[in-house]
Design an enzyme around this catalytic site. Structure first.
Site, PDB file in Angstrom:
ATOM      1  N   ASN A  79       0.804  -1.222   0.000  1.00  0.00           N
ATOM      2  CA  ASN A  79       0.000   0.000   0.000  1.00  0.00           C
ATOM      3  C   ASN A  79       0.837   1.272   0.000  1.00  0.00           C
ATOM      4  OD1 ASN A  79      -1.550  -2.117   2.079  1.00  0.00           O
ATOM      5  ND2 ASN A  79      -2.717  -1.403   0.308  1.00  0.00           N
ATOM      6  N   ILE A  87       0.929   6.813  -0.530  1.00  0.00           N
ATOM      7  CA  ILE A  87       0.232   5.891   0.367  1.00  0.00           C
ATOM      8  C   ILE A  87      -1.197   5.685  -0.109  1.00  0.00           C
ATOM      9  CG2 ILE A  87      -0.566   5.542   2.742  1.00  0.00           C
ATOM     10  CD1 ILE A  87       1.696   7.657   3.496  1.00  0.00           C
ATOM     11  N   CYS A  88      -1.623   4.429  -0.118  1.00  0.00           N
ATOM     12  CA  CYS A  88      -3.020   4.099  -0.408  1.00  0.00           C
ATOM     13  C   CYS A  88      -3.675   3.719   0.917  1.00  0.00           C
ATOM     14  CB  CYS A  88      -3.098   2.938  -1.404  1.00  0.00           C
ATOM     15  SG  CYS A  88      -4.784   2.503  -1.835  1.00  0.00           S
ATOM     16  N   LEU A  89      -4.423   4.653   1.479  1.00  0.00           N
ATOM     17  CA  LEU A  89      -5.100   4.446   2.758  1.00  0.00           C
ATOM     18  C   LEU A  89      -6.409   5.228   2.715  1.00  0.00           C
ATOM     19  CD1 LEU A  89      -4.985   3.276   5.667  1.00  0.00           C
ATOM     20  CD2 LEU A  89      -3.809   5.376   6.338  1.00  0.00           C
TER      21      LEU A  89
END
Length: 194
Positions: A79, A87-89
């Site tokens: 992620n 960032i993939c959040l």
């Protein structure tokens, strides 16, 4: 414009909170909307023992829009982009709420290190490896942690000494190197006036 009073209150509250052991949050001296943070790698993960730097920019509209965050320390994680630190959040995108704050965002980043979401990746290559060959993923993540996120690794004191000899204060040099995961070039770029 981001609310400077709220930002200062968040920073003060963060730095007084002892429940977030090992994390730091430091505003830029000239722009309170630009901060750096460090997050310790969670125990029992390939990131254990590492100290990961995060660059934070609070856009106009904060806290009604999420902070912009990216890792400045290289991380091998599904992620997190292994190239850019993006960032993939979900809470840094669609699921952000003004009720959240920098502390909850940083705690969420640390939790993401503990529990990757390979089915919603930022780095497809890492996610594929995580899903198809976890042992190789864990070995690579551990090696990247050793190489990029351990300030105590060999050479850290040499990097500090070199930057101090350039005229920068030792405390600031250590803090900056830690924020950039020991990356001397990134630290030097940050230390030099723009």
């Amino acid at each position: 414009m981001a609310d400077a009073t709220r930002i200062q209150r968040e920073i003060t509250h963060f730095n007084k909170d002892r429940s977030i052991a090992g994390m730091t949050l430091t505003p830029d001296e000239t722009d309170i909307r630009h901060l750096t943070a460090t997050i310790p790698g969670p125990l029992s993960t390939p990131y254990e023992g590492g100290l990961f730097g995060v660059d934070i920019t609070l856009p106009d509209g904060y806290p009604f829009v999420p902070p912009k965050m990216k890792f400045t320390t290289k991380v091998w994680h599904p992620n997190i982009s292994s190239q850019t630190g993006a960032i993939c959040l979900d809470i840094l995108k669609n699921n952000w709420s003004p009720a959240l704050n920098l502390k909850t965002a940083l705690i969420s980043l640390q939790a993401l290190l503990s529990t990757p979401e390979p089915n919603d990746p930022q780095d497809a290559v890492v996610a594929k490896q995580y899903l198809s060959d976890y042992a190789t993923f864990a070995t690579t993540a551990r090696r990247w942690t050793d190489d990029f996120a351990k300030a105590s690794s060999s050479g850290f004191s040499g990097k500090v000494q070199k930057l101090v000899e350039m005229g920068f204060p030792e405390g600031l040099v250590k803090k900056t190197l830690e924020a950039f995961g020991g990356d001397e070039n990134m630290a030097l770029e940050s230390l030099c006036p723009k």
